[in-house]
Design a protein around this motif. Structure first.
Motif, PDB file in Angstrom:
ATOM      1  N   VAL A  33       0.839  -1.189   0.000  1.00  0.00           N
ATOM      2  CA  VAL A  33       0.000   0.000   0.000  1.00  0.00           C
ATOM      3  C   VAL A  33       0.881   1.249   0.000  1.00  0.00           C
ATOM      4  CG1 VAL A  33      -1.664   1.321   1.388  1.00  0.00           C
ATOM      5  CG2 VAL A  33      -1.866  -1.158   1.255  1.00  0.00           C
ATOM      6  N   ALA A  34       0.467   2.234  -0.769  1.00  0.00           N
ATOM      7  CA  ALA A  34       1.063   3.573  -0.706  1.00  0.00           C
ATOM      8  C   ALA A  34      -0.069   4.506  -0.293  1.00  0.00           C
ATOM      9  CB  ALA A  34       1.630   3.981  -2.054  1.00  0.00           C
ATOM     10  N   ALA A  35      -0.006   5.021   0.937  1.00  0.00           N
ATOM     11  CA  ALA A  35      -1.101   5.834   1.463  1.00  0.00           C
ATOM     12  C   ALA A  35      -0.745   7.310   1.471  1.00  0.00           C
ATOM     13  CB  ALA A  35      -1.455   5.372   2.869  1.00  0.00           C
ATOM     14  N   HIS A  36      -1.789   8.110   1.322  1.00  0.00           N
ATOM     15  CA  HIS A  36      -1.714   9.562   1.364  1.00  0.00           C
ATOM     16  C   HIS A  36      -2.901  10.037   2.196  1.00  0.00           C
ATOM     17  CE1 HIS A  36       0.851   9.045  -2.218  1.00  0.00           C
ATOM     18  NE2 HIS A  36      -0.104   8.243  -2.649  1.00  0.00           N
ATOM     19  N   SER A  37      -2.878  11.273   2.612  1.00  0.00           N
ATOM     20  CA  SER A  37      -4.048  11.847   3.269  1.00  0.00           C
ATOM     21  C   SER A  37      -4.253  13.262   2.766  1.00  0.00           C
ATOM     22  CB  SER A  37      -3.885  11.838   4.792  1.00  0.00           C
ATOM     23  OG  SER A  37      -2.868  12.730   5.201  1.00  0.00           O
ATOM     24  N   ASN A  70      -7.062  18.699  -3.470  1.00  0.00           N
ATOM     25  CA  ASN A  70      -6.776  19.167  -4.835  1.00  0.00           C
ATOM     26  C   ASN A  70      -5.428  18.636  -5.331  1.00  0.00           C
ATOM     27  OD1 ASN A  70      -9.188  20.565  -4.990  1.00  0.00           O
ATOM     28  ND2 ASN A  70      -8.271  22.479  -4.267  1.00  0.00           N
ATOM     29  N   GLU A  71      -4.518  18.320  -4.397  1.00  0.00           N
ATOM     30  CA  GLU A  71      -3.223  17.761  -4.792  1.00  0.00           C
ATOM     31  C   GLU A  71      -3.369  16.377  -5.421  1.00  0.00           C
ATOM     32  OE1 GLU A  71      -0.037  17.891  -1.934  1.00  0.00           O
ATOM     33  OE2 GLU A  71      -0.705  19.834  -1.155  1.00  0.00           O
ATOM     34  N   PRO A  78      -0.792  11.390  -8.089  1.00  0.00           N
ATOM     35  CA  PRO A  78      -0.668   9.935  -8.149  1.00  0.00           C
ATOM     36  C   PRO A  78      -2.038   9.305  -8.367  1.00  0.00           C
ATOM     37  CG  PRO A  78      -0.514  10.695  -5.875  1.00  0.00           C
ATOM     38  CD  PRO A  78      -0.536  11.915  -6.753  1.00  0.00           C
ATOM     39  N   PRO A  79      -2.104   8.185  -9.087  1.00  0.00           N
ATOM     40  CA  PRO A  79      -3.394   7.522  -9.245  1.00  0.00           C
ATOM     41  C   PRO A  79      -3.859   6.999  -7.885  1.00  0.00           C
ATOM     42  CG  PRO A  79      -1.636   6.140 -10.103  1.00  0.00           C
ATOM     43  CD  PRO A  79      -1.016   7.455  -9.721  1.00  0.00           C
ATOM     44  N   ILE A  80      -5.149   7.083  -7.638  1.00  0.00           N
ATOM     45  CA  ILE A  80      -5.725   6.627  -6.373  1.00  0.00           C
ATOM     46  C   ILE A  80      -6.631   5.439  -6.659  1.00  0.00           C
ATOM     47  CG2 ILE A  80      -7.183   7.256  -4.404  1.00  0.00           C
ATOM     48  CD1 ILE A  80      -4.457   8.729  -4.495  1.00  0.00           C
ATOM     49  N   ASP A  81      -6.343   4.314  -5.990  1.00  0.00           N
ATOM     50  CA  ASP A  81      -7.167   3.115  -6.147  1.00  0.00           C
ATOM     51  C   ASP A  81      -8.364   3.116  -5.199  1.00  0.00           C
ATOM     52  OD1 ASP A  81      -5.450   1.815  -8.099  1.00  0.00           O
ATOM     53  OD2 ASP A  81      -4.041   1.494  -6.447  1.00  0.00           O
ATOM     54  N   LEU A  82      -8.182   3.717  -4.025  1.00  0.00           N
ATOM     55  CA  LEU A  82      -9.212   3.696  -2.989  1.00  0.00           C
ATOM     56  C   LEU A  82      -9.179   5.002  -2.210  1.00  0.00           C
ATOM     57  CD1 LEU A  82     -11.255   2.312  -1.009  1.00  0.00           C
ATOM     58  CD2 LEU A  82      -9.253   1.334   0.152  1.00  0.00           C
TER      59      LEU A  82
END
Length: 167
Positions: A33-37, A70-71, A78-82
């Protein structure tokens, strides 16, 4: 090698729950997993209680910042899967709706940033939020999400969102 599953944890202020969710997903899901917030109305900085908790857990706090969703919507994002929302509907919070992710889940929790009192009381609220988020992340990581079809994964994510502490 395939890319890690990209998760965006969303809340309104991106100062507490979503920051903790990002940290837990990256820590426990390293490699998978590569997570962002992000937040729909970011507060501008992580809550001091969130930063204290991360530091207590030995997590470098320097990469964490309160940022706008907005980022994650532009061409260079980056593409977001979830996209997972963690705001608490029970408290009357308006959860942000993210249109860029193919999968969405709601893991609503009370906001520890609303806790007032001593640092010890605030820290206890953040610890409880960490516990509830970690339980959800572990349930998610126990899934073979990389190979699940969309409907099955959506159903599993919804069940995870109803675990203990759901708001």
């Amino acid at each position: 090698m395939t890319s890690p599953f990209s998760v965006l944890v969303l809340c309104t202020g991106n100062s507490a729950r979503s920051i903790l969710g990002e940290a837990i997903l990256n820590q426990l899901g390293a490699g998978r997993v590569a997570a962002h917030s992000a937040g729909s109305k970011p507060k501008g900085q992580p809550h001091p209680g969130a930063l204290r908790l991360l530091a207590r857990r030995g997590i470098d706090t320097s990469p964490f910042r309160s940022k706008s969703w907005n980022e994650f919507t532009g061409g260079d994002a980056p593409p977001i899967d979830l996209a997972i929302t963690v705001c608490g509907n029970a408290a009357g919070e308006a959860c942000p709706v993210f249109f860029g992710a193919p999968l969405k889940a709601h893991w609503g929790l009370p906001d520890p940033a609303d806790m007032t009192g001593s640092d010890d009381e605030v820290d206890a609220a953040f610890e409880e939020t960490w516990r509830l988020l970690e339980m959800r992340v572990r349930a998610f990581l126990a899934l073979p999400f990389e190979t699940m079809d969309r409907a099955a994964l959506s159903g599993a994510l919804a069940q995870i969102g109803q675990m203990e502490g759901a708001a």
